[in-house]
Design an enzyme around this catalytic site. Structure first.
Site, PDB file in Angstrom:
ATOM      1  N   SER A  42       0.727  -1.141  -0.045  1.00 35.20           N
ATOM      2  CA  SER A  42      -0.044   0.097  -0.134  1.00 35.20           C
ATOM      3  C   SER A  42       0.861   1.203  -0.083  1.00 35.20           C
ATOM      4  O   SER A  42       1.523   1.570  -0.898  1.00 35.20           O
ATOM      5  CB  SER A  42      -0.977  -0.042   1.133  1.00 35.20           C
ATOM      6  OG  SER A  42      -1.997   0.780   1.151  1.00 35.20           O
ATOM      7  N   ASP A 202      -5.905  -3.865  -1.900  1.00 39.35           N
ATOM      8  CA  ASP A 202      -4.607  -3.723  -0.878  1.00 39.35           C
ATOM      9  C   ASP A 202      -4.075  -4.892  -0.277  1.00 39.35           C
ATOM     10  O   ASP A 202      -4.715  -5.878   0.318  1.00 39.35           O
ATOM     11  CB  ASP A 202      -5.281  -2.729   0.136  1.00 39.35           C
ATOM     12  CG  ASP A 202      -4.109  -2.073   1.119  1.00 39.35           C
ATOM     13  OD1 ASP A 202      -3.211  -2.703   1.252  1.00 39.35           O
ATOM     14  OD2 ASP A 202      -4.296  -0.893   1.049  1.00 39.35           O
TER      15      ASP A 202
END
Length: 336
Positions: A42, A202
């Protein structure tokens, strides 16, 4: 430069808290460390990609400058329907569209990498015969493939899972997939040579701090340290909202906060437990980022500076007690 001044880095996720990661990276660079490889999830994948692309170009001052000029508010580019007050964000959460498109962030990352001469993972390939062929890259980012239900590391898994040539895949695409915070940013898509289209979100959903990315599996001691920089909240004491985007759902439908707590636990639970292990904790730089929420993309310059300084100070404090020979003796002695 001796091996003692080389290091691999693992950078955790954390939304806008990633500014703190950059502060820690700059402190390591100023201490004389040459970063060989970076693993990121991320926000960590964004910082890691820039660091990997500029490994032979960027000074600590330039890394700081890039960090402090990231246009975070522009990352919030709403989809047409989520632009509708109240109902729009709620629909973005319960549907696959997400509240924000993530297109601006995608293009910003692509442009920054292009400035550093990096487009595909082939541009980040390294000639290191001690590594498996699929791992000979300066950067690896963690994503979650919710179609096949597994943790994916790109570019390492491009060929094995999708039949794709990793050297030809865009670095910015992998980073964009890694930052696809569920419900918040629109999910990314990847189509294999077999024709299966996977939905990627993610990587923090399965491993927000993959500190073991570069650990050797042959029982031999590492050639140089792998430092981890983590922004994980302190649960249950911490009041960080990992997925505050769920608030519209709870507000509209009157849902309990349990769903938010479950997702938070999925994101940080495994890594929190792993951090309790002494051989992990001893090489982890913990950045206090509690002053800013994961998704506070409208933070001001002062907040950005405070986050950056927090990461910088955390790394300085860590390095003041770090002892590589002692770490090897205690945790990485060769197994019989």
């Amino acid at each position: 430069m001796t091996n003692e001044l080389k290091a691999d880095l693992v950078l955790s996720g954390g939304g806008v808290k990633g500014i703190g990661l950059a502060g820690a990276v700059v402190a390591l660079m100023e201490a004389g460390y040459e970063i060989e490889r970076v693993s990121g999830t991320s926000a960590g994948s964004i910082v890691g990609a820039i660091l990997a692309a500029g490994a032979d170009q960027l000074s600590p001052e330039q890394v700081e400058e890039i960090t402090m000029t990231v246009p975070y508010p522009k990352f919030l580019d709403p989809t047409p329907i989520t632009g509708i007050p109240l109902l729009g964000p709620a629909w973005g959460v319960v549907s696959e569209t997400g509240i924000y498109k993530g297109d601006f962030a995608h293009e910003w990352i692509r442009a920054k990498l292009a400035e550093l001469g990096v487009h595909t993972f082939g541009d980040l390939a390294i000639d290191d015969k001690t590594l498996p062929p699929e791992q000979r890259y300066r950067l690896v980012v963690t994503v979650c493939d919710v179609t096949t239900g597994q943790l994916v590391r790109l570019p390492w898994d491009y060929h094995r899972l999708y039949g794709l040539d990793p050297d030809e895949q865009q670095v910015a695409d992998a980073v964009r997939a890694s930052m696809s915070i569920p419900f918040f940013f629109r999910a990314a898509k990847l189509t294999s040579t077999a024709g299966l289209t996977s939905t990627l979100v993610d990587g923090g959903m399965l491993s927000n701090f993959p500190i073991d990315s570069f650990d050797r599996r042959d029982g031999k001691p590492p050639r140089w340290p792998t430092f981890g920089v983590t922004l994980l909240p302190n649960l249950p004491q911490g009041n960080d909202k990992v997925i505050p985007a769920l608030a519209p759902v709870n507000w509209v439908f009157g849902g309990p906060p349990l769903i938010e707590e479950l997702i938070t636990t999925m994101i940080v639970g495994r890594d929190q437990a792993y951090l309790n292990q002494p051989w992990v904790s001893s090489r982890a730089i913990r950045v206090d980022s509690s002053s800013v929420g994961f998704l506070d993309f409208k933070l001001n310059k002062q907040q950005m500076q405070e986050l950056y300084q927090s990461g910088y100070n955390a790394a300085i404090e860590f390095l003041s007690t770090w002892n590589w020979p002692e770490y090897l003796q205690r945790f990485r002695r060769p197994r019989a």
